[in-house]
Scaffold this active site. Structure first.
Site, PDB file in Angstrom:
ATOM      1  N   ALA A 229      23.416  22.560 109.242  1.00 23.33           N
ATOM      2  CA  ALA A 229      24.607  22.677 110.088  1.00 23.33           C
ATOM      3  C   ALA A 229      25.004  24.125 110.302  1.00 23.33           C
ATOM      4  O   ALA A 229      25.534  24.493 111.350  1.00 23.33           O
ATOM      5  CB  ALA A 229      25.768  21.890 109.474  1.00 23.33           C
TER       6      ALA A 229
ATOM      7  N   GLN B 228      30.484  16.661 107.742  1.00 29.92           N
ATOM      8  CA  GLN B 228      31.080  15.705 106.801  1.00 29.92           C
ATOM      9  C   GLN B 228      31.428  14.381 107.463  1.00 29.92           C
ATOM     10  O   GLN B 228      31.884  13.460 106.787  1.00 29.92           O
ATOM     11  CB  GLN B 228      32.362  16.301 106.186  1.00 29.92           C
ATOM     12  CG  GLN B 228      32.150  17.556 105.380  1.00 29.92           C
ATOM     13  CD  GLN B 228      31.528  17.283 104.022  1.00 29.92           C
ATOM     14  OE1 GLN B 228      31.390  16.134 103.612  1.00 29.92           O
ATOM     15  NE2 GLN B 228      31.137  18.329 103.330  1.00 29.92           N
TER      16      GLN B 228
ATOM     17  N   SER C  62      24.347  17.921 109.521  1.00 32.84           N
ATOM     18  CA  SER C  62      23.715  18.397 108.289  1.00 32.84           C
ATOM     19  C   SER C  62      23.024  17.253 107.567  1.00 32.84           C
ATOM     20  O   SER C  62      23.604  16.183 107.408  1.00 32.84           O
ATOM     21  CB  SER C  62      24.790  19.001 107.382  1.00 32.84           C
ATOM     22  OG  SER C  62      24.263  19.297 106.119  1.00 32.84           O
TER      23      SER C  62
ATOM     24  N   CYS D 268      31.143  26.771  99.238  1.00 32.57           N
ATOM     25  CA  CYS D 268      30.634  27.984  99.878  1.00 32.57           C
ATOM     26  C   CYS D 268      31.346  29.238  99.380  1.00 32.57           C
ATOM     27  O   CYS D 268      30.820  30.325  99.424  1.00 32.57           O
ATOM     28  CB  CYS D 268      30.797  27.903 101.390  1.00 32.57           C
ATOM     29  SG  CYS D 268      30.846  26.232 102.028  1.00 32.57           S
TER      30      CYS D 268
END
Lengths: 406, 91
Positions: A127, A184, A204, A330
């Site tokens: 992603a 998500q 993703s 992240c």
């Protein structure tokens, strides 16, 4: 002839001895957890229990960070890691053809999940790459008034669902491109790129029980959305993303999308029930717990709670038997509180006290109950040690305190 | 081939459950058992023989997947979860 038959009989009779089961090297992080098995008065023979300690892994409650592979996905991928190893861009032999067929089948599976045409799906490494391609489009725009709106479908920290369809309609009427990072959301809530007027979407693999290292970008064809390639080379993926398409990974992504389409309703129902159970049990047993994020427009599998007067990191360390996170993975190396919580106006002190609970397809009721039990225990324990909590119990309003400088 | 009888459906159901109990990973094991039970329960009152056959064919393919993945999981098994020694082994 007789000799050969007897060899065969010997081979069949003693397989275990000749081929000891090759145990895969265990590289898992071994926690030293004491096994609280009842110690009998009679000393057991040494051969069975040399150590009282057994090694046990924590529960996984961090699905927003990454998800385990669904066994159906691994099963789909393996043939392409064992025998069907051709380059999908090889046009001259069966290895290439079968690999290409698998790649196109995967493309159709991804497209089907979001209501797109397969020609609108470009495979990427994830992603993040998809986001970069979409944003770069803005820089490549020729008209001065062209712009791009980019919104996350479901937030990875607090689980809030954005009003994608409404935003899409506004953008479409103003002739502005609309990109959404659906990492998500894909496979968890129904998404249709045409109903929601989405022009670009990032997907993703490892957020939907697929493999890591693969994703896709949806790029609308009608009306045409032009993007500039991030990486140049052999012109694969319609020139928008050069590089050999990794067949095993995209097969995994396709399988994950197909499974998600089939299981979406079942998973959503079950995850909602478990999420309700977790929040209710915690809120019932502990005061001063705040759920971050709009409760109405919320994806149930991502629960972000702030426990007042308890430091988030210390609670995470205390809950060592459960894999959890506070804030985004992240940015987890820094000690800054989540930018998302700050943006929704959470108080500084509550932002530092937040924990994110992730509930997914494979989460069980027992895991939720265990997590809740440990969470309640440790929050109570940490609050007992907290001077702030003591002051609150004495009726002092913390906001009225003038902290003196030393 | 005649449409699947009630006995065949039950045999397949039992075979799938039996195989699923051998998953070494707690999360896969509990998911498979739960999903199989719920799926067969959900389709209990399907009457159309074509639909029944389609469901049975899918279930047979899934049984194959379970068999292979159980085997792979056992070859690459790791330590149990913290929660496993507290509850009964086959949930």
């Amino acid at each position: 002839m007789l000799l050969r038959t007897s060899w065969r009989l010997v081979a069949a009779a003693a397989p275990a001895a000749l081929w000891p089961r090759a145990k895969a090297p265990t590289r898992g992080l071994r926690l030293r957890v004491v096994d609280h098995a009842p110690q009998s008065a009679v000393p057991s023979d040494a051969a069975t229990a040399p150590e009282a300690e057994s090694v046990l892994r924590p529960l996984y409650m961090d699905v927003q960070a990454t998800t385990p592979l669904d066994p159906r996905v691994l099963d789909a991928m393996l043939p392409y890691l064992v025998n069907y190893y051709g380059n999908p861009h090889s046009r001259t032999h069966a290895y290439g053809w079968e690999s290409e067929a698998a790649m196109e089948r995967a493309r159709q599976q991804v497209a089907s999940l979001i209501g797109a045409d397969p020609r609108e799906i470009i495979f990427t490494s994830g992603a993040t790459e998809s986001n970069n391609i979409a944003i770069k489009e803005l820089e490549a725009a020729i008209q001065p008034d062209t712009s791009l709106v980019s919104v996350m479908t479901v937030n990875n920290e607090i689980g809030v669902k954005q009003p994608i369809a409404e935003i899409g309609h506004i953008c479409s009427s103003r002739k502005v491109y609309f990109h959404t990072d659906a990492a998500q959301a894909v496979g968890k809530i129904p998404l249709d790129v045409n109903d929601m007027k989405i022009d670009l979407m990032s997907i993703s693999g490892h957020k939907i029980y697929g493999p890591k290292g693969v994703g896709a970008i949806y790029i609308r064809r009608r009306p045409r959305v032009r993007v500039e390639a991030l990486q140049s080379g052999g012109g694969q993926e319609r020139g928008m993303r050069s590089g050999t398409v990794p067949t095993p990974l995209v097969v995994g992504l396709g399988a994950a999308c197909e499974v998600a389409q089939q299981e979406m309703e079942y998973d959503h129902k079950r995850i909602s029930k478990l999420a309700e159970r977790l929040t209710q049990k915690i809120m019932k047993s502990l005061p001063d717990v705040v759920m971050n994020g709009d409760p109405e427009h919320h994806y149930p599998g991502c629960i972000n709670l702030s426990f007042a007067y308890v430091e988030g990191e210390s609670l995470l360390m205390a809950l060592k038997d459960v894999a959890l996170s506070s804030g985004s993975a992240c940015t987890s190396a820094s000690l800054e509180p989540s930018y998302v919580l700050r943006a929704i106006g959470t108080d500084e002190d509550l932002a530092h006290s937040s924990i994110r609970f992730g509930i997914g397809r494979f989460t069980t009721e027992e895991e939720v109950d265990y997590t809740v039990e440990k969470c309640i225990y440790h929050v109570k324990r940490l609050r007992e040690m907290s001077p702030l909590w003591e002051m609150v119990q004495d009726g002092i309003d913390l906001k009225s305190i003038k902290w003196t400088q030393h | 081939m005649a449409a699947s009888s009630r006995a065949q459906v039950l045999d397949l159901y039992r075979a799938m459950l039996r195989e699923s109990k051998h998953f070494s990973a707690y999360n896969y094991r509990s998911y498979a058992i739960r999903r199989i039970r719920d799926a067969f329960r959900e389709n209990k009152s399907v009457k159309d023989p074509v639909q029944i056959q389609a469901l049975m064919n899918k279930a047979k393919r899934d049984l194959g997947i379970i068999r292979r993945q159980v085997h792979i999981g056992q070859m690459y098994s790791t330590d149990k979860l913290i929660i496993e020694n507290q509850e009964k082994p086959r949930t």
